[in-house]
Write a protein that holds these residues in place. Structure first.
Motif, PDB file in Angstrom:
ATOM      1  N   HIS A 222      44.382  54.327  24.250  1.00 60.05           N
ATOM      2  CA  HIS A 222      44.250  55.593  24.225  1.00 60.05           C
ATOM      3  C   HIS A 222      45.534  56.426  24.731  1.00 60.05           C
ATOM      4  N   ALA A 223      46.516  56.530  24.160  1.00 59.12           N
ATOM      5  CA  ALA A 223      47.891  57.180  25.010  1.00 59.12           C
ATOM      6  C   ALA A 223      48.977  57.424  23.993  1.00 59.12           C
ATOM      7  N   ALA A 224      49.711  58.544  24.477  1.00 56.62           N
ATOM      8  CA  ALA A 224      50.949  58.826  23.863  1.00 56.62           C
ATOM      9  C   ALA A 224      51.964  58.237  24.380  1.00 56.62           C
ATOM     10  N   VAL A 225      52.798  57.771  23.468  1.00 55.15           N
ATOM     11  CA  VAL A 225      54.315  56.960  23.882  1.00 55.15           C
ATOM     12  C   VAL A 225      55.391  57.665  23.532  1.00 55.15           C
ATOM     13  N   ILE A 226      56.415  58.169  24.430  1.00 55.15           N
ATOM     14  CA  ILE A 226      57.600  59.007  24.099  1.00 55.15           C
ATOM     15  C   ILE A 226      58.833  58.308  24.839  1.00 55.15           C
ATOM     16  N   GLY A 227      59.993  58.471  24.309  1.00 58.08           N
ATOM     17  CA  GLY A 227      61.109  57.906  25.065  1.00 58.08           C
ATOM     18  C   GLY A 227      62.404  58.299  23.943  1.00 58.08           C
ATOM     19  N   ALA A 228      63.411  57.203  24.331  1.00 60.40           N
ATOM     20  CA  ALA A 228      64.822  57.307  23.551  1.00 60.40           C
ATOM     21  C   ALA A 228      65.645  56.075  24.084  1.00 60.40           C
ATOM     22  N   ASN A 229      66.285  55.478  23.083  1.00 64.10           N
ATOM     23  CA  ASN A 229      67.464  54.456  23.623  1.00 64.10           C
ATOM     24  C   ASN A 229      66.717  53.349  24.223  1.00 64.10           C
ATOM     25  N   ASP A 230      65.651  52.810  23.866  1.00 66.08           N
ATOM     26  CA  ASP A 230      64.885  51.676  24.331  1.00 66.08           C
ATOM     27  C   ASP A 230      64.139  51.940  25.915  1.00 66.08           C
TER      28      ASP A 230
ATOM     29  N   PHE B 298      61.148  54.058  27.127  1.00 65.40           N
ATOM     30  CA  PHE B 298      59.653  54.768  26.721  1.00 65.40           C
ATOM     31  C   PHE B 298      58.955  54.585  27.774  1.00 65.40           C
ATOM     32  N   VAL B 299      58.003  55.751  27.579  1.00 62.46           N
ATOM     33  CA  VAL B 299      56.768  55.655  28.868  1.00 62.46           C
ATOM     34  C   VAL B 299      55.566  55.926  28.302  1.00 62.46           C
ATOM     35  N   LEU B 300      54.664  55.560  28.666  1.00 59.09           N
ATOM     36  CA  LEU B 300      53.039  55.706  28.314  1.00 59.09           C
ATOM     37  C   LEU B 300      52.443  56.884  28.881  1.00 59.09           C
ATOM     38  N   ILE B 301      51.729  57.633  27.936  1.00 55.97           N
ATOM     39  CA  ILE B 301      51.046  58.773  28.638  1.00 55.97           C
ATOM     40  C   ILE B 301      49.874  58.768  28.258  1.00 55.97           C
ATOM     41  N   PRO B 302      48.894  58.111  29.315  1.00 52.04           N
ATOM     42  CA  PRO B 302      47.366  57.813  29.012  1.00 52.04           C
ATOM     43  C   PRO B 302      46.633  58.934  28.424  1.00 52.04           C
ATOM     44  N   GLY B 303      45.492  58.778  27.901  1.00 50.69           N
ATOM     45  CA  GLY B 303      44.930  59.612  27.325  1.00 50.69           C
ATOM     46  C   GLY B 303      43.748  60.465  27.791  1.00 50.69           C
ATOM     47  N   LYS B 304      43.957  60.938  29.148  1.00 47.02           N
ATOM     48  CA  LYS B 304      42.926  61.686  29.747  1.00 47.02           C
ATOM     49  C   LYS B 304      42.985  63.078  29.077  1.00 47.02           C
ATOM     50  N   GLN B 305      41.922  63.565  28.664  1.00 42.49           N
ATOM     51  CA  GLN B 305      41.759  64.708  27.996  1.00 42.49           C
ATOM     52  C   GLN B 305      42.312  65.928  28.614  1.00 42.49           C
ATOM     53  N   ASN B 306      42.706  66.816  27.704  1.00 43.66           N
ATOM     54  CA  ASN B 306      43.228  68.195  27.886  1.00 43.66           C
ATOM     55  C   ASN B 306      44.145  68.039  29.003  1.00 43.66           C
ATOM     56  N   THR B 307      44.867  66.955  29.233  1.00 39.86           N
ATOM     57  CA  THR B 307      46.308  67.137  29.994  1.00 39.86           C
ATOM     58  C   THR B 307      47.625  67.321  28.973  1.00 39.86           C
TER      59      THR B 307
ATOM     60  N   PHE C 149      53.333  57.627  32.696  1.00 39.19           N
ATOM     61  CA  PHE C 149      53.398  58.929  33.235  1.00 39.19           C
ATOM     62  C   PHE C 149      51.868  59.773  33.188  1.00 39.19           C
ATOM     63  N   CYS C 150      51.262  59.919  34.327  1.00 37.96           N
ATOM     64  CA  CYS C 150      50.134  60.583  34.492  1.00 37.96           C
ATOM     65  C   CYS C 150      50.343  62.126  34.282  1.00 37.96           C
ATOM     66  N   LEU C 151      49.869  62.983  33.309  1.00 36.90           N
ATOM     67  CA  LEU C 151      50.351  64.402  33.226  1.00 36.90           C
ATOM     68  C   LEU C 151      49.364  65.370  33.941  1.00 36.90           C
ATOM     69  N   THR C 152      49.787  66.170  34.596  1.00 32.53           N
ATOM     70  CA  THR C 152      48.882  67.314  35.021  1.00 32.53           C
ATOM     71  C   THR C 152      49.608  68.585  34.576  1.00 32.53           C
ATOM     72  N   ARG C 153      49.177  69.953  34.626  1.00 28.65           N
ATOM     73  CA  ARG C 153      49.593  71.150  34.549  1.00 28.65           C
ATOM     74  C   ARG C 153      49.053  72.100  35.659  1.00 28.65           C
ATOM     75  N   GLN C 154      49.751  72.187  36.604  1.00 26.96           N
ATOM     76  CA  GLN C 154      49.243  73.166  37.725  1.00 26.96           C
ATOM     77  C   GLN C 154      50.364  74.114  38.134  1.00 26.96           C
TER      78      GLN C 154
ATOM     79  N   LEU D 150      43.963  55.656  32.203  1.00 24.49           N
ATOM     80  CA  LEU D 150      43.739  54.936  31.198  1.00 24.49           C
ATOM     81  C   LEU D 150      42.312  54.537  30.828  1.00 24.49           C
ATOM     82  N   ALA D 151      41.335  55.028  31.896  1.00 24.81           N
ATOM     83  CA  ALA D 151      39.897  54.790  31.383  1.00 24.81           C
ATOM     84  C   ALA D 151      39.356  55.287  30.078  1.00 24.81           C
TER      85      ALA D 151
END
Length: 316
Positions: free
Chosen positions: A133-141, A143-152, A240-245, A263-264
Motif C-alpha cells: 500500500h504505497a505511491a511510487v513516483i520518480g523519473a529517469n529510473d 523512483f521513491v516509494l511513499i508508504p500509505g499511512k493515511q491522510n499524509t 519517503f515518509c510524508l508529513t505536512r506540518q 509501511l504497516a
C-alpha cells in the motif's frame, strides 16, 4: 467477444475475452494490449459470462445486503468475489477466471475499484510477490516509494508530481517480490483523489478531467490525459515518509523502524486481499533495511513541493 491482454511480471498475462464495448471501457483504467505477448509463458484467461453472475447472485446475495457490500466465497483454491452488480471468480483446475458487470457498474467496479486486484493478488502471491500500500513516483529510473499511512497526502502528492511532468507507478498500491523488494510493479494508472485534495490540483486540472464516484472520491485517468507518465515497473531508491506540518520544506534520515511503521498499512492491505501476511512482512523488513528511509515534510504549495521532491529524488 474480442480479446485484450494485460501483462504481469514473471511472463504472465491475463487474456480478457469480453464484448468490444467492455474492453474499451477497461482500457481507460488498465493497460490492455491487442495481441498476446510472445514472451508470456502463462496465460490466465478471463471470460465475460453473464449467466454465472445470475447464478452466483441467486446463490449468495441476500436481500438485506447494501450496494457497498461484497461476498467472498472460497472452496479450496477456487474463489468467488461478488458485489451488487458484478462478480469475478477463479478456478484453479483450469487456471482461468470469469467476470461480469451490469452496464451501470462498469466504470465504478472495473476501472476505479479494481476487483481484478483480487485476481492479481492470488496469481502473483504464489509467485512470491506481495501487494504494498504505497505511491511510487520518480523519473529517469530514479523512483521513491511513499508508504500509505493515511491522510499524509500520498495520492495528492503523486498526482501533483505527475501533472507537473513527473512519472509514476502508482498512487495507491503496487507489487514487489519479497526477496527483491527494490523493484516495484504497477497496474492501475488512475489517481484516486479525496475531495479535500482537489483544491491543491485545481490550478493544473479542470473539473471535467475528474470522474466523481461517491461523495468524496474523484478519479483521474492518466491513460486518457497523459499516458506517457505511467511506468509499469521501476527501481526504488529510497522510502519517503510524508508529513505536512506548517509550510517549511524539510527532510531528515530516520530509522528503519519509522519506515516499517509507515509501511504497516500494507500488512492490512495484504490481509484484506487474502495475500500472505508473512510474505508481506518479509518484504517490508527487507525493504527498510536495504533502502534509506527519509522523513519528508511538504508544504501546502504544490509547485514548491514538486521542485523540492525533484531535487530530493535526484540525491538517491
Amino acid at each position: 467477444m474480442t480479446e485484450g491482454f494485460w501483462l504481469l511480471p514473471e511472463q504472465i498475462q491475463l487474456g480478457i475475452r469480453a464484448p468490444q464495448s467492455v474492453l474499451l471501457r477497461l482500457s481507460t483504467g488498465i493497460v490492455l494490449q491487442r495481441k498476446a505477448s510472445v514472451w508470456a509463458i502463462r496465460t490466465v484467461w478471463i471470460d465475460w459470462v453473464e449467466d454465472d453472475y445470475l447464478k452466483y447472485r441467486a446463490a449468495y446475495w441476500q436481500p438485506h445486503f447494501t450496494r457497498e457490500e461484497v461476498v467472498w466465497a472460497q472452496h479450496g483454491e477456487d474463489w468467488l468475489f461478488l458485489g451488487a452488480g458484478f462478480f469475478l471468480s477463479y478456478t484453479q483446475r483450469t487456471d482461468s477466471a470469469r467476470f461480469f458487470a451490469l452496464p451501470e457498474w462498469l466504470d465504478d467496479v472495473f476501472t476505479f475499484s479494481y476487483p481484478f486486484l483480487n485476481l492479481l493478488v492470488q496469481i502473483l502471491n504464489r509467485q512470491g510477490y506481495t501487494p504494498l500500500h504505497a505511491a511510487v513516483i520518480g523519473a529517469n529510473d530514479r523512483f521513491v516509494l511513499i508508504p500509505g499511512k493515511q491522510n499524509t497526502g500520498k495520492s495528492t502528492t503523486a498526482a501533483s508530481w505527475v501533472i507537473q511532468g513527473g512519472q509514476f507507478v502508482t498512487d495507491d498500491f503496487c507489487f514487489l517480490q519479497a526477496d527483491e523488494p527494490t523493484t516495484v510493479y504497477g497496474f492501475y494508472p488512475t489517481f484516486r483523489i479525496r475531495k479535500e485534495g482537489l483544491s491543491l490540483l485545481s490550478p493544473y486540472l479542470s473539473a471535467n478531467q475528474f470522474q466523481q464516484k461517491g461523495d468524496s472520491k474523484y478519479f483521474f485517468s492518466t491513460l486518457v490525459h497523459c499516458a506517457d507518465r505511467f511506468v509499469s515497473r521501476a527501481p526504488i531508491k529510497a522510502i519517503f515518509c510524508l508529513t505536512r506540518q506548517g509550510s517549511t520544506l524539510s527532510h531528515t534520515h530516520v530509522s528503519p523502524k519509522v519506515g516499517f511503521a509507515y509501511l504497516a498499512s500494507s500488512l492490512a492491505f495484504a490481509v484484506q486481499h487474502r495475500a500472505s501476511s508473512q510474505l508481506c512482512i518479509q518484504a517490508m523488513r527487507k525493504m527498510v533495511r536495504e533502502l534509506p528511509v527519509i522523513q519528508v515534510n511538504l508544504s501546502p504549495y504544490v509547485t514548491e513541493n514538486y521542485a523540492y521532491l525533484n531535487e530530493l529524488i535526484a540525491m538517491y
